[in-house]
Structures are given as structure tokens and as C-alpha cells.
Enzyme design. Structure first.
Site, mmCIF file in Angstrom:
data_model
loop_
_atom_site.group_PDB
_atom_site.id
_atom_site.type_symbol
_atom_site.label_atom_id
_atom_site.label_comp_id
_atom_site.label_asym_id
_atom_site.label_seq_id
_atom_site.Cartn_x
_atom_site.Cartn_y
_atom_site.Cartn_z
ATOM 1 N N ARG A 27 0.844 -1.215 0.035
ATOM 2 C CA ARG A 27 0.059 0.132 -0.045
ATOM 3 C C ARG A 27 0.828 1.259 -0.020
ATOM 4 N NH1 ARG A 27 -3.696 -2.469 4.706
ATOM 5 N NH2 ARG A 27 -1.712 -3.652 5.083
ATOM 6 N N ASP A 119 5.840 -1.326 11.474
ATOM 7 C CA ASP A 119 5.165 -0.298 10.900
ATOM 8 C C ASP A 119 4.180 0.147 12.120
ATOM 9 O OD1 ASP A 119 3.342 -2.395 11.192
ATOM 10 O OD2 ASP A 119 2.278 -2.129 9.256
ATOM 11 N N ASN A 243 0.304 2.187 6.639
ATOM 12 C CA ASN A 243 0.120 0.920 5.796
ATOM 13 C C ASN A 243 0.262 1.624 4.413
ATOM 14 O OD1 ASN A 243 -0.166 -1.181 7.339
ATOM 15 N ND2 ASN A 243 -2.470 -0.659 7.665
HETATM 16 C C1 UD1 Z 1 -1.781 -6.088 11.593
HETATM 17 C C2 UD1 Z 1 -2.852 -7.012 12.850
HETATM 18 C C3 UD1 Z 1 -4.041 -6.251 13.000
HETATM 19 C C4 UD1 Z 1 -3.486 -4.957 13.831
HETATM 20 C C5 UD1 Z 1 -2.434 -4.118 12.931
HETATM 21 C C6 UD1 Z 1 -1.896 -2.999 13.803
HETATM 22 C C7 UD1 Z 1 -2.773 -9.172 11.847
HETATM 23 C C8 UD1 Z 1 -3.366 -10.304 11.260
HETATM 24 N N1 UD1 Z 1 -3.336 -8.050 11.987
HETATM 25 O O1 UD1 Z 1 -2.651 -5.825 10.602
HETATM 26 O O2 UD1 Z 1 -4.738 -6.671 13.768
HETATM 27 O O3 UD1 Z 1 -4.609 -3.974 14.060
HETATM 28 O O4 UD1 Z 1 -1.580 -4.907 12.648
HETATM 29 O O5 UD1 Z 1 -1.218 -2.079 13.029
HETATM 30 O O6 UD1 Z 1 -1.719 -9.403 12.431
HETATM 31 N N2 UD1 Z 1 4.659 -8.982 8.504
HETATM 32 C C9 UD1 Z 1 5.730 -9.816 8.166
HETATM 33 N N3 UD1 Z 1 5.337 -10.939 7.508
HETATM 34 C C10 UD1 Z 1 4.191 -11.259 6.869
HETATM 35 C C11 UD1 Z 1 3.142 -10.333 7.129
HETATM 36 C C12 UD1 Z 1 3.308 -9.147 7.931
HETATM 37 O O7 UD1 Z 1 6.823 -9.462 8.726
HETATM 38 O O8 UD1 Z 1 3.962 -12.186 6.163
HETATM 39 C C13 UD1 Z 1 5.018 -7.777 9.243
HETATM 40 C C14 UD1 Z 1 4.699 -6.118 8.347
HETATM 41 O O9 UD1 Z 1 6.136 -5.954 7.682
HETATM 42 C C15 UD1 Z 1 4.261 -5.379 9.314
HETATM 43 C C16 UD1 Z 1 3.551 -5.974 10.288
HETATM 44 O O10 UD1 Z 1 3.990 -7.397 10.091
HETATM 45 O O11 UD1 Z 1 5.319 -4.640 9.919
HETATM 46 C C17 UD1 Z 1 2.089 -5.981 10.383
HETATM 47 O O12 UD1 Z 1 1.508 -6.398 9.118
HETATM 48 P P1 UD1 Z 1 0.464 -5.781 8.124
HETATM 49 O O13 UD1 Z 1 0.184 -6.518 6.838
HETATM 50 O O14 UD1 Z 1 0.758 -4.316 7.965
HETATM 51 O O15 UD1 Z 1 -0.820 -6.033 9.244
HETATM 52 P P2 UD1 Z 1 -2.226 -5.132 9.199
HETATM 53 O O16 UD1 Z 1 -2.988 -5.410 8.170
HETATM 54 O O17 UD1 Z 1 -1.600 -3.665 9.353
HETATM 55 CA CA CA Z 2 0.319 -2.566 9.488
#
Ligand code: UD1
Ligand code: CA
Length: 439
Positions: A27, A119, A243
Site C-alpha cells: 500500500r 510499521d 500502511n
Molecule cells: C496487523 C494486525 C491487526 C492490527 C494491526 C496493527 C494481523 C493479522 N493483523 O494488521 O490486528 O490492528 O496490525 O497495526 O496481524 N509482516 C511480516 N510478515 C508477513 C506479514 C506481515 O513480517 O508475512 C509484518 C509487516 O511488515 C508489518 C507487520 O507484520 O510490519 C504487520 O503486518 P500488516 O500486513 O501491516 O498488518 P495489518 O494489516 O496492519
Molecule cells: Ca500494518
């Protein structure tokens, strides 16, 4: 006297922090890894690492993905003392998959696991410290940082049981219209007992909608097994997630506001919080006034009783003494100003050392770059520089000297001398009058 140990500096030897930073950050629509984008002058990931370290958590594991080279380079330069381990999550199959990948790596994990999101940068060290304290005292299965917000869109929603413990977390896409009304959100910062985490993370199933493994599903699974997870509610500014670039801008403003408030409480007047941007490591002395549209970067230091701005740009590496004035349209980079020195209008001062009681006239420029290298301009105490002077560096001006307006100074000026370096004025009597008569 007995030495009292500062609890703030206590090292948490029994905690490992895992920072999730492997996500693609789609995003953001960026070539650069999302977690390395700047918020108020510092990469997001830097805030998260610093918050852990300031909270006494020194054992840090970063989860990277395709961004591994960038993340490794960032940590190598920013944290040269090492100590940060980086694991690679090859495919980004969700936050639970990220944590499982880290737990499977050949790393020794402490008994308390602190999970943060790369993030979610504005988390305060004090909050982390308190959360660990509460976890240590209460010994719940987990603590999750949450917040009550005006607009919960995009965040996981916290569903609680009758006792206030977390029953489940429902992600935006899976939330029923009723659940979407919940204004209590998951902040993305978690503390778990290592053994519970290992045991229950393995039971998380792929989310059918997003085809990802959600770490947040662990809340429901633990609750079903009678393990209590407690929400710890904090201010939204601490858990604002980034995001996209709208949220990036909003987080930058929130961080800036916090920094400005800290200065204001310490005796610094900031005339307008909306147009002044100051990096968190800047230091400013009491009774200094920062006028609107001013930007101060890096670890610059400004003394007491100064007037900065409006429209001043102070770049990294600048040290300004007491009672100085830096006025409108002045840019200062990597330079030192002694006390009572004035650079009041339209100037560029770069790679320079200015003594005390120096007066720099309007439009003065240090020509510090020859196309290959940067060079220094050194100006002694009590020097008076006339307007529109250029200093072609490297150049030195001795104390007490005067530079005539409009000079281009290419050689050193002795102390107490007058230096004039411009073409002499020629007046041709009646020349203009004769020209007009010819027509
Ligand atoms: C996530 C939470 C959500 C919370 C929000 C807070 C989950 C499913 N949801 O959503 O409940 O309110 O954060 O900001 O966890 N990442 C990895 N590997 C992956 C996927 C993600 O390292 O396979 C890392 C991303 O780089 C990021 C963090 O995990 O730093 C969160 O991932 P993101 O996809 O941004 O989750 P949100 O949709 O924001
Ligand atoms: Ca996030």
C-alpha cells in the site's frame, strides 16, 4: 550514600523482542521497504528498535523478507555495535507465519517474548517497560497493547469476555457489521510467555479470505484453552500503524507534536505547532523562540535565548550558541555559531565555523562545494560581514575583521583588517542624460 539503581535503565535479560518487518508494504507503492520510510526524520524501524533498547530489551530479532539487504544495511550502519539478529521469512504468509519462522530459526529465545510491528513506530519505551512489568507481576498468558480510537477502520478489533480479557481479535475483512462498530483496536504489540506462544501459534489455520496466517488468531485459540490475554490500553498515537503514505504523514505529525510539546514544556516558545518541524534528537535551550515555518534536523543543538526563523532551515550537524539569531530564508548546515552571532536574512552557511558576536549580512553565502569536495569557512569572533558576501571555501577570516558588502572572498583575511573584494564603482557623469538626448 547508597547507590540507587535507576529502574529506567534496568536491562531485561529475560525478554526477547521480535520485530515483524517482512511485509511487502504494497500500500506504500514504493521501491523502498515500508519500514525504512522516515517518520519525522527517522526510519520507522529505527523507532521500534530504539524503543526496545531504551526499555532495556537488548535481545532483538528482526524478521525481514525480500527487503533483507536493505534491512541488513540499515542495521549495520545505525546499530554498529551489532546484537540485532535478522531472520528471513521467504514468503510473506502472514504475521503468524512470520513469528513461526522466527521461532524456528536457530536462536535462543528468552522466556518472555515481546512482539512488535515494524510499521507501528511511535510506541514509547515507558509503555514497553510498563507492559513487561505488568506481565512479570500478573503472569497472564499474554498482554496485547490496544487503543480506543475514533476510526478503527483497517485495524483488528478486540472482542472481550465478561471479565475484560481478550476473547478474540477480528480483522477488518472478517468483521461482521456489528464487530466493525468496535472502536477498541489491536495495536500490534504483544507480550507472550514463550511456551504458550510456541504451543498455540502452531494451531493457527490459514485465513480463508486472505490466505494468510494471522497472529491475531492466537487470541481466540488461547482464550478457548483458558489462557488469559489482557488488553493494555494506550494512547492511539503510540500504536498508530502505517500502511500507506497518508498514515505515514499522520504519524509524522503526531511524532512532531510530541517532540514540540516536550520542548514547549522545557521553556522553549514554538509559535506554531503546525508549521514547525523538529527532529527528536535536537536540543534547544530555554527561552529560545522558534518562529513559524522552521525545520530543524538531525542532532543539531541550539543554545538559550535564540530567535530562529521564520522560514529557517537548520540541517544536521549544526551547533548554535546562546542569544543567536537565525532569521528568514537562512539555511545552516553542519556549522557552528558562537554566542551572540546573527545570521538574520537570506543566507546559506554550510561547513562553517563562526565565532561569537559575528554579524553576517543579508544574502551571505558560503561556497562550500567545488563539485568534488566540501570545504570549510572559518570566521573569527567579532567579525562583521557586509551583505551579499561570498566566501569561496576553504577560507579563514581573522577575528575583528570587516568584509565589505558584495565581496567575493577567495583568500584568508587577517584579524582586524578590512577586506574589499569587488570591482570598483565607475560613475560616468551625464552619460544617461546624453543617451536620452540622442533619441
Ligand atoms: C496487523 C494486525 C491487526 C492490527 C494491526 C496493527 C494481523 C493479522 N493483523 O494488521 O490486528 O490492528 O496490525 O497495526 O496481524 N509482516 C511480516 N510478515 C508477513 C506479514 C506481515 O513480517 O508475512 C509484518 C509487516 O511488515 C508489518 C507487520 O507484520 O510490519 C504487520 O503486518 P500488516 O500486513 O501491516 O498488518 P495489518 O494489516 O496492519
Ligand atoms: Ca500494518
Amino acid at each position: 550514600m547508597e547507590k540507587v539503581r535507576n529502574p529506567k535503565s534496568a536491562v531485561r535479560n529475560n525478554v526477547t523482542a521480535i520485530i515483524m518487518a517482512a511485509g511487502k508494504g504494497t500500500r506504500m507503492k514504493s521501491e523502498r521497504s515500508k519500514v525504512l520510510h522516515d517518520v519525522a526524520g527517522k526510519p520507522m524501524l529505527g523507532y521500534v528498535i530504539d524503543a526496545c533498547q531504551k526499555a532495556g530489551v537488548k535481545d532483538i530479532v528482526l524478521i525481514s523478507g525480500a527487503n533483507y539487504p536493505e534491512i541488513r544495511e540499515f542495521t549495520r550502519i545505525t546499530y554498529p555495535n551489532g546484537g540485532i539478529k535478522i531472520v528471513i521469512q521467504k514468503k510473506q504468509l502472514g504475521t503468524a507465519h512470520a513469528i513461526s519462522t522466527a521461532l524456528k530459526a536457530k536462536i535462543k529465545y528468552e522466556e518472555i517474548i515481546l512482539i512488535l510491528s515494524g510499521d507501528v513506530p511511535l510506541i514509547e519505551p515507558d509503555t514497553i517497560r510498563n507492559a513487561i512489568n505488568e506481565f512479570t507481576i500478573e503472569k497472564p498468558g499474554g498482554i496485547i497493547l490496544t487503543s480506543k480510537v475514533d476510526n478503527p477502520f483497517g485495524y483488528g478489533r478486540i472482542v472481550r469476555d465478561a471479565h475484560g480479557f481478550i476473547e478474540s481479535i477480528v480483522e477488518q475483512k472478517d468483521a461482521t457489521p456489528e464487530q466493525q462498530e468496535i472502536d477498541h483496536i489491536n495495536g500490534g504489540v504483544y507480550i507472550f510467555n514463550r511456551e504458550y506462544l510456541k504451543k498455540y501459534i502452531s494451531r493457527i489455520k490459514m485465513n480463508p479470505l486472505k490466505k494468510e496466517y494471522y497472529l491475531t488468531d492466537i487470541a481466540g485459540i488461547m482464550a478457548e484453552n483458558g489462557i488469559k490475554i489482557r488488553p493494555l490500553t494506550v494512547a492511539y498515537a503510540e500504536v498508530a500503524g502505517i500502511n500507506d503514505r497518508v498514515q505515514l504523514m499522520e504519524a509524522g505529525k503526531m511524532k512532531n507534536k510530541k517532540t514540540l510539546e516536550r520542548f514547549a514544556k522545557n521553556g522553549i516558545t514554538i509559535v506554531d505547532f503546525d508549521t514547525v518541524f523538529i527532529d527528536e534528537n535536537v536540543s534547544i535551550g530555554a527561552d529560545t523562540v522558534i518562529q513559524p515555518f522552521t525545520v530543524i534536523r538531525g542532532s543539531s543543538r541550539i543554545g538559550k535565548g535564540c530567535n530562529i526563523g521564520p522560514f529557517a532551515h537548520i540541517r544536521p550537524g549544526t551547533v548554535i550558541g546562546d542569544n543567536c539569531r537565525v532569521g528568514n530564508y537562512v539555511e545552516i548546515k553542519k556549522s557552528t555559531l558562537g554566542n551572540n552571532t546573527f545570521v538574520s536574512h537570506l543566507s546559506y552557511i554550510g561547513d562553517a565555523e563562526l565565532g561569537s558576536n559575528v554579524n553576517i549580512g543579508a544574502g551571505t553565502i558560503t561556497c562550500n562545494y567545488d563539485g568534488f569536495k566540501k570545504h570549510k569557512t572559518i570566521i573569527g569572533d567579532n567579525v562583521f560581514v557586509g551583505s551579499d558576501t561570498k566566501f569561496v571555501a576553504p577560507v579563514k577570516v581573522g577575528r575583528g575583521a570587516i568584509i565589505a558588502a558584495g565581496s567575493v572572498i577567495t583568500g584568508d583575511v587577517p584579524a582586524d583588517a578590512l577586506s574589499v573584494a569587488r570591482a570598483r564603482q565607475v560613475n560616468k557623469e551625464k552619460w544617461a542624460l546624453k543617451r536620452r538626448k540622442k533619441k
